[in-house]
Design a protein around this motif. Structure first.
Motif, PDB file in Angstrom:
ATOM      1  N   SER A  45     -48.372-162.188  16.717  1.00 57.25           N
ATOM      2  CA  SER A  45     -48.513-163.112  17.839  1.00 57.25           C
ATOM      3  C   SER A  45     -49.541-164.195  17.537  1.00 57.25           C
ATOM      4  N   ILE A  61     -46.510-164.777  24.569  1.00 51.59           N
ATOM      5  CA  ILE A  61     -47.140-164.401  23.298  1.00 51.59           C
ATOM      6  C   ILE A  61     -48.631-164.133  23.494  1.00 51.59           C
ATOM      7  N   GLN A 109     -39.927-156.307  19.126  1.00 48.85           N
ATOM      8  CA  GLN A 109     -41.056-157.193  19.440  1.00 48.85           C
ATOM      9  C   GLN A 109     -41.452-158.030  18.220  1.00 48.85           C
ATOM     10  N   SER A 155     -48.175-156.151  16.132  1.00 53.53           N
ATOM     11  CA  SER A 155     -47.592-157.109  17.073  1.00 53.53           C
ATOM     12  C   SER A 155     -48.608-158.195  17.433  1.00 53.53           C
ATOM     13  N   VAL A 215     -39.783-160.267  23.114  1.00 54.42           N
ATOM     14  CA  VAL A 215     -41.215-160.056  22.857  1.00 54.42           C
ATOM     15  C   VAL A 215     -41.768-159.016  23.828  1.00 54.42           C
ATOM     16  N   ILE A 245     -41.027-162.082  17.559  1.00 64.55           N
ATOM     17  CA  ILE A 245     -42.182-162.967  17.372  1.00 64.55           C
ATOM     18  C   ILE A 245     -42.051-163.731  16.065  1.00 64.55           C
TER      19      ILE A 245
END
Length: 242
Positions: free
Chosen positions: A221, A203, A173, A217, A165, A177
């Motif tokens: 998350s 996270i 990434q 991303s 991550v 996740i």
């Protein structure tokens, strides 16, 4: 001549999907393609992988290809092939494992362990990061089978994913996740392991406005946090962090 034949074949099946059906019905053609997957000539192997990747894109043929033994040579390419070959192989495996029934075949040929080794490489360059991201995608499909999920957890998939991550490569990434979210879904014990490994803290860090993470991303998350915070314990952990 073999390479040129494969190049021409790829052009035809990508131009018109009707030729994919014809190719699957030609006696022995798929076996020839799989034989080329074991070729020592890198260019022939890569062209054969492009062919198989196209065929794997059709749900109708996934189980047929697995039944014909396509998984074993794909795993060998992951272990010894070129960078492009490994990438194409993971793309094939990702398509094949959308059907959870095929996950067992990948695991039986040592695919889960090989994919974990690729993830562990944690490459931040574009090519390496893309491969790591694809490996995460295949593993995400494999954890739909509880026995494989337990194996991956025992082999350290959780701390490895949390580390990814924080990778500089966006593909790594995002796929890490995603993997964490799917891993945590419907399993209180695994959620607890992720929390104990510092998963929530990492996270949440992606959501920090001062961080350089992309909007995609951050979106991934947020979804992962929703999954992790389904139980009161995890909600309290998140609130305490804030």
């Amino acid at each position: 001549m073999k390479k040129q034949a494969l190049v021409s074949f790829n052009e035809v099946i990508q131009e018109d999907e009707r030729y994919v059906k014809i190719a699957m019905e030609i006696d022995g053609l798929v076996h020839v393609l799989m034989k080329f997957l074991n070729s020592k000539d890198t260019e022939i192997q890569e062209e054969a992988l492009k062919s198989v990747a196209t065929l794997c894109g059709f749900d109708l043929y996934n189980s047929v290809l697995v039944g014909m033994g396509v998984v074993s040579p794909l795993i060998r390419v992951l272990e010894t092939g070129s960078q492009l070959g490994k990438e194409l192989s993971t793309r094939c495996l990702m398509k094949v494992t959308t059907n959870s029934d095929n996950a067992w075949s990948v695991s039986a040929h040592g695919g889960a362990s090989t994919l974990l080794k690729i993830r562990e490489s944690d490459c931040d360059d574009a090519a390496g990061g893309e491969l790591v991201g694809l490996a995460c995608g295949v593993l995400r499909n494999l954890i739909g089978v509880d026995e494989i999920k337990r194996f991956l957890v025992e082999e350290g998939a959780i701390p490895m994913s949390i580390k990814l991550v924080k990778s500089k490569n966006e593909s790594s990434q995002i796929n890490a996740i995603d993997f964490i979210q799917v891993l945590a879904s419907g399993n209180e014990f695994v959620r607890g392991l992720i929390v104990n490994e510092g998963g929530i803290r990492v996270i949440v860090g992606v959501l920090d406005p001062k961080s350089s993470y992309s909007s995609k991303s951050r979106e991934k998350s947020m979804r992962a946090l929703i999954t992790l915070c389904l139980l009161p314990l995890f909600s309290v952990t998140l609130l305490n962090h804030n």
